[in-house]
Design an enzyme around this catalytic site. Structure first.
Site, PDB file in Angstrom:
ATOM      1  CE  LYS A  35      -1.600   2.986   2.610  1.00 55.54           C
ATOM      2  NZ  LYS A  35      -1.594   4.146   1.696  1.00 55.54           N
ATOM      3  CD  GLU A  63      13.801   0.574   8.545  1.00 58.27           C
ATOM      4  OE1 GLU A  63      14.372   1.532   9.109  1.00 58.27           O
ATOM      5  OE2 GLU A  63      14.327  -0.537   8.406  1.00 58.27           O
ATOM      6  CB  CYS A  67      13.702   8.892   7.192  1.00 60.80           C
ATOM      7  SG  CYS A  67      14.607   7.754   6.135  1.00 60.80           S
ATOM      8  CD  GLU A  89      10.960  12.872  10.261  1.00 61.92           C
ATOM      9  OE1 GLU A  89       9.802  12.476  10.506  1.00 61.92           O
ATOM     10  OE2 GLU A  89      11.837  12.147   9.770  1.00 61.92           O
TER      11      GLU A  89
HETATM   12  P1  NAD Z   1       2.955   8.558   7.179  1.00 63.61           P
HETATM   13  O1  NAD Z   1       3.309   7.847   8.427  1.00 63.61           O
HETATM   14  O2  NAD Z   1       1.974   9.651   7.236  1.00 63.61           O
HETATM   15  O3  NAD Z   1       2.405   7.532   6.087  1.00 63.61           O
HETATM   16  C1  NAD Z   1       3.140   6.394   5.690  1.00 63.61           C
HETATM   17  C2  NAD Z   1       2.195   5.374   5.109  1.00 63.61           C
HETATM   18  O4  NAD Z   1       1.307   4.924   6.134  1.00 63.61           O
HETATM   19  C3  NAD Z   1       1.302   5.898   3.988  1.00 63.61           C
HETATM   20  O5  NAD Z   1       1.157   4.880   3.004  1.00 63.61           O
HETATM   21  C4  NAD Z   1      -0.014   6.154   4.706  1.00 63.61           C
HETATM   22  O6  NAD Z   1      -1.121   6.095   3.848  1.00 63.61           O
HETATM   23  C5  NAD Z   1      -0.039   5.012   5.702  1.00 63.61           C
HETATM   24  N1  NAD Z   1      -0.873   5.244   6.884  1.00 63.61           N
HETATM   25  C6  NAD Z   1      -1.236   6.425   7.430  1.00 63.61           C
HETATM   26  N2  NAD Z   1      -1.997   6.220   8.524  1.00 63.61           N
HETATM   27  C7  NAD Z   1      -2.112   4.881   8.673  1.00 63.61           C
HETATM   28  C8  NAD Z   1      -2.766   4.035   9.622  1.00 63.61           C
HETATM   29  N3  NAD Z   1      -3.456   4.542  10.632  1.00 63.61           N
HETATM   30  N4  NAD Z   1      -2.666   2.714   9.467  1.00 63.61           N
HETATM   31  C9  NAD Z   1      -1.943   2.168   8.458  1.00 63.61           C
HETATM   32  N5  NAD Z   1      -1.315   2.909   7.525  1.00 63.61           N
HETATM   33  C10 NAD Z   1      -1.391   4.246   7.631  1.00 63.61           C
HETATM   34  O7  NAD Z   1       4.355   9.049   6.593  1.00 63.61           O
HETATM   35  P2  NAD Z   1       4.602   9.927   5.296  1.00 63.61           P
HETATM   36  O8  NAD Z   1       4.164  11.313   5.632  1.00 63.61           O
HETATM   37  O9  NAD Z   1       4.084   9.250   4.092  1.00 63.61           O
HETATM   38  O10 NAD Z   1       6.198   9.848   5.196  1.00 63.61           O
HETATM   39  C11 NAD Z   1       7.046  10.651   5.928  1.00 63.61           C
HETATM   40  C12 NAD Z   1       7.542   9.947   7.168  1.00 63.61           C
HETATM   41  O11 NAD Z   1       8.182   8.729   6.825  1.00 63.61           O
HETATM   42  C13 NAD Z   1       8.594  10.729   7.915  1.00 63.61           C
HETATM   43  O12 NAD Z   1       8.350  10.698   9.294  1.00 63.61           O
HETATM   44  C14 NAD Z   1       9.890  10.001   7.602  1.00 63.61           C
HETATM   45  O13 NAD Z   1      10.901  10.162   8.549  1.00 63.61           O
HETATM   46  C15 NAD Z   1       9.433   8.615   7.491  1.00 63.61           C
HETATM   47  N6  NAD Z   1      10.379   7.834   6.701  1.00 63.61           N
HETATM   48  C16 NAD Z   1      11.178   6.930   7.329  1.00 63.61           C
HETATM   49  C17 NAD Z   1      12.111   6.214   6.612  1.00 63.61           C
HETATM   50  C18 NAD Z   1      13.006   5.197   7.276  1.00 63.61           C
HETATM   51  O14 NAD Z   1      13.546   4.342   6.581  1.00 63.61           O
HETATM   52  N7  NAD Z   1      13.169   5.231   8.580  1.00 63.61           N
HETATM   53  C19 NAD Z   1      12.210   6.391   5.238  1.00 63.61           C
HETATM   54  C20 NAD Z   1      11.385   7.316   4.638  1.00 63.61           C
HETATM   55  C21 NAD Z   1      10.452   8.015   5.384  1.00 63.61           C
END
Ligand code: NAD
Length: 503
Positions: A183, A258, A292, A393
């Protein structure tokens, strides 16, 4: 909806090897962050589509059509998949650019080569994986440890590096024989959908790799709660990671997370500033800071403080902001209007908290930039580590520069964070830097470098940046489970140690 001056693309869900409209027939728009135009319309999955994708993945897993192939057969197909990706590199890179705002310069090089390389490296590791280990005989029995796939994996990915982060989950899941439902984030589903089509063309059986796009709060949660899903591999924010961990407990599911970061870059007094200053900028400006592990807390020794600030401001003014499809662009837009507002909000917070703005601090609106969501590279000086801009962040091209006097103080500030994804040291003295590296509580430590990853090195977080590792050999453990098989060799009852216990 924004008026379109071009033809928007149309994408459906990819379930059981087939492009499939959402059961509700609903769609959502994917916006090009460089122009504000609709780049694509994508089928919006609902709960019925989750049901179809999970049922297919489960049935295909249980059929053994993929899970019971030999490791060599799977590795050959994954290598074919890698070649397909290279053949379709331009299209994949284009989809990434028009949805995530990645620069074409980066997408065509590190992203495409990177994901093909991850597949090849993972396939190679899978061939050497100890699927069956015999234990030493201590009695009349043959004892083995078998490593088996988990079953159905749900991968939930964010919008910053959609293709790379999907591949970090896909490659090990598939190599080990699992089925997967991905997803992607709603801003950026296009390249992941295309990957699913290429997987089928490479010989991965229908139903092994499915993609459903739609809102995380409904379909993401449904995937996490579904008892037929054996593992959730999540990359995203720490906040959503916590929620996933909580929901996964309902079915005692495996989870790897992650999550976010606020990575410290320590500049030692002997740092070579001709290397360090460009490195610091690369550390927090790559992909407009939406990484990230960005180096967003820059810890500078007293002796270099003013010079580093001056040189950072000077060099920041040379970064070319522009349409990411232009090969001369260095920094593209933020992913969305929402992210633009978040980043500008944090910049205001920094000002309100008393930090000193050294450069940037505004939305970039010159000419064509006004149509997209661009922010200038922004550096704050005189930041204290207890300010919000040093603790949270921001996910934009914003760095907080913090002054320190002793190495001990720098290490303490570096570790004073809930996150632990990455950290770095800039110094001419490699031994000193390595010694500091040992003190830093982070999953990756860079010395005189940033964003350096390789498919054979594990990546993941300490502390609230998550747990589990992607890439490297370690990742294969995250997609398998172990079974102990004991085969007694003595045929007579009286030779069994338990015979006297019950009777
Ligand atoms: P997000 O947490 O808002 O969303 C990530 C994914 O989770 C999306 O596909 C979203 O639709 C889904 N999602 C949202 N709410 C959910 C729920 N309640 N249940 C299940 N799935 C749900 O993150 P984002 O805004 O898309 O990405 C940015 C974040 O990702 C930043 O915090 C960044 O640090 C992190 N990130 C981490 C890494 C790593 O490897 N550690 C890499 C890239 C991004």
């Amino acid at each position: 909806m924004t008026a379109t001056t071009h033809q928007a693309l149309d994408y459906q869900l990819f379930i059981n090897g087939t492009w499939t409209p959402a059961a509700s027939k609903e769609t959502f728009d994917v916006i090009n962050p460089a122009t504000g135009e609709v780049a694509a319309r994508v089928a919006k999955a609902g709960l019925e589509d989750v049901e179809a994708a999970v049922a297919t993945a489960r049935q295909v897993y249980d059929s053994g059509v993929w899970s019971r192939k030999t490791p060599k057969e799977r590795a050959d197909i994954l290598n074919r998949f890698a070649r397909k990706i290279m053949e379709h590199g331009q299209e994949l890179a284009y989809l990434e650019v028009i949805s995530s705002g990645a620069t074409i310069r980066r997408a065509m090089s590190t992203d495409i080569l990177g994901i093909a390389f991850v597949l090849q490296q993972t396939a190679a590791f899978a061939l050497e994986f100890p699927y069956v280990e015999g234990l030493a005989m201590t009695g009349a029995s043959n004892n083995q440890v078998w490593r088996e796939p988990l079953g159905v994996v749900a991968a939930i990915t964010p919008w910053n590096f959609p293709m790379i982060l999907a591949m970090w989950k896909l490659a090990p899941a598939l190599a080990m024989g699992n089925s997967i439902v991905v997803k992607p984030a709603s801003y950026t589903p296009l390249s992941t959908l295309k990957l699913a089509e290429l997987a089928i063309e490479s010989g991965i059986p229908a139903g092994v790799f499915n993609v459903i796009a739609g809102p995380g709060a409904s379909i993401g949660e449904a995937l996490v709660k579904d008892p037929r899903v054996d593992k959730v591999a999540f990359t995203g924010s720490t906040e959503v990671g916590r929620r996933i961990m909580e929901l996964a407990s309902g079915t005692v599911k495996r989870v790897t997370l992650e999550l976010g970061g606020k990575s410290p870059a320590i500049v030692l007094p002997d740092a070579d500033l001709d290397l360090t200053v460009p490195g610091l900028l690369y550390g927090f400006c790559l992909h407009s800071g939406q990484v990230c592990e960005s180096g967003t807390r820059i810890l500078v020794h007293d002796s270099l403080y003013d010079e580093v600030l001056e040189r950072l401001a000077q060099l920041a003014s040379k970064v070319k902001l522009g349409n990411p499809l232009d090969a001369t662009t260095g920094m593209g837009p933020l992913v969305s209007r929402h992210q633009l507002d978040t980043v500008l909000g944090y910049i205001q917070t920094g000002v309100d908290e008393g930090a000193r703005l050294v450069c940037g601090g505004k939305r970039a609106t010159k000419g064509e930039l006004a149509r997209g969501y661009y922010v200038e590279p922004t550096v704050f000086a005189d930041v204290r580590n207890d300010m919000r801009i040093a603790r949270e962040e921001i996910f934009g091209p914003v760095a907080s520069v913090i002054r320190y006097s002793t190495v001990e103080e720098a290490i303490e500030i570096a570790n004073d964070t809930i996150f632990g994804l990455a950290a770095g040291v800039w110094s001419r003295d490699a031994n000193k830097a390595l010694k500091i590296g040992r003190e830093l509580r982070a999953g990756t430590v860079w010395i005189n470098d940033w964003h350096a990853m390789r498919p054979d090195a594990p990546f993941g977080g300490y502390k609230q940046s998550g747990f589990g590792r992607e890439l490297g050999r370690h990742v294969l453990e995250e997609y398998t489970q172990v079974k102990h098989v004991h085969a007694a060799l003595a045929p007579e009852l009286k030779q069994r140690p338990w015979a006297g216990m019950l009777f």
